[in-house]
Design a protein around this motif. Structure first.
Motif: not given
Length: 389
Positions: A140-145
């Protein structure tokens, strides 16, 4: 104490040292012995922390597919799914966009699995697209992809559908077909036999296997793997066989799993009649989504009398039937419609209670008769009102 790298070298070079260390670890870790979960065969394993630690020196960490032993893959088939397309969805609002359009809860992909099965519906609650959704972002810390796998025939329509409802949301939508390819992994065994011994690791650290997941629709049905365009899955699974798309289609028909616009005609099929709830494709506790009202009302207040079922063709007529042909009982009563078939297997939308243990017929325009029988999939819940006469 020597570094572990040096210790590993010495262990490999001196068998006696390795043997004595193994005995030491066995005895030293005896007080931590605990039973592991029961395996598919029903045989419990004893977990020994010391031995587990030792094995980490003796084996390399590879992905679930690449690390399988050659002898364990006999009978495994790998089919490249040319008829499936991949749409990439990414951006800060990608999760919000997806959550408002699909029948399942996107939170499923942030748990133990990175994949979910779901449908896109129109405003009348009928199926537009069936999709496999894969989470690409690590956490969840990354941009959703995400990657959305759909029938290639409606890939452009899915892209336009997403863009139409994107409005002001920050989400990028593009195709991934030029880089990636979808594969299905399944077994030669019959529908009553469990398939691959799947690993707990849903994603892999192997660059050649970006995504390796258990098919979320039916337990034991198989696996889904997404590879770079120029990679072959049979090279990564020793002793596996490359199967054709027709082999995979027959496998689906035997299990009674619909997929694509032929099995699920766009704008015509209803989700619960298509076994969406049986195939882990819907959440009845999530918030609102497009087409939710009819699906929720049918679930809570009604009984689904008709369902997509696997069929076995007992005898062919002189002319092949068309998709959508009417299926009747021997008494001439309308039972349902043919959705698709290949060889002696297929799928049909049938009135469940009226077709059990009965011979069904399709009458051709020339008067020829095709005889077929409907089958109840073993993975269906057994206590259902629609199964009762």
């Amino acid at each position: 104490m020597r570094p572990w790298n040096d210790l590993r070298k010495n262990m490999m070079a001196v068998p006696s040292l390795q043997r004595h260390l193994k005995i030491f670890l066995q005895r030293g870790s005896a007080r931590w012995l605990q039973k592991a979960p029961v395996q598919a065969q029903g045989t419990p394993q004893i977990y020994t922390p010391g031995l587990q630690f030792l094995r980490q020196f003796q084996t390399s960490f590879r992905c679930g597919i690449c690390s399988q032993e050659a002898g364990s893959n006999v009978g495994v088939r790998c089919a490249k799914l040319e008829g499936r397309g991949l749409v990439r969805l990414e951006g800060p609002d990608a999760t919000e966009l997806l959550q408002g359009l699909v029948t399942n809860d996107t939170g499923v992909m942030w748990g133990d699995s990175r994949v979910m099965y779901s449908l896109f519906l129109n405003t009348q609650g009928r199926i537009l697209f069936d999709v496999m959704c894969y989470r690409v972002s690590a956490d969840t810390s990354e941009q959703p992809s995400f990657l959305l796998e759909c029938d290639a025939e409606v890939q452009e329509k899915l892209t336009r559908h997403l863009k139409m409802y994107r409005v002001r949301k920050k989400a990028e939508i593009s195709t991934a077909d030029d880089q990636l390819q979808t594969w299905a992994v399944f077994s030669n065994n019959t529908v009553d036999t469990p398939l691959l011994a799947t690993s707990k690791t849903q994603t892999t650290n192997c660059d050649r296997c970006p995504t390796d997941v258990t098919d979320p629709r039916v337990e034991g049905f198989g696996r889904r793997v997404i590879l770079p365009k120029n990679e072959s899955l049979t090279r990564l699974i020793p002793n596996s066989i490359e199967a054709s798309a027709e082999d995979y289609t027959l496998h689906r028909y035997q299990w009674g799993v619909p997929e694509g616009v032929i099995d699920l005609p766009m704008g015509e099929s209803l989700p619960l009649e298509s076994n969406l709830a049986f195939m882990n494709g819907v959440s009845f506790s999530k918030g609102c989504y497009l087409g939710q009202e009819l699906t929720a009302r049918t679930h809570y207040t009604g009984v689904t009398r008709k369902r997509i079922m696997p069929i076995e063709i007992l005898s062919h007529g002189s002319s092949p039937p068309e998709v959508g042909a009417k299926i009747i009982s021997e008494a001439g009563k309308n039972i349902g419609k043919l959705r698709s078939y290949l060889g002696n297997r297929g799928l049909a939308l049938l009135r469940v209670a009226q077709c059990k243990d009965k011979k069904l017929l399709i009458i051709g325009e020339d008067g020829s008769r095709m005889e077929l029988a409907a089958l109840i999939p073993t993975w269906w819940p057994q206590e259902q009102e629609e199964l009762r006469d």
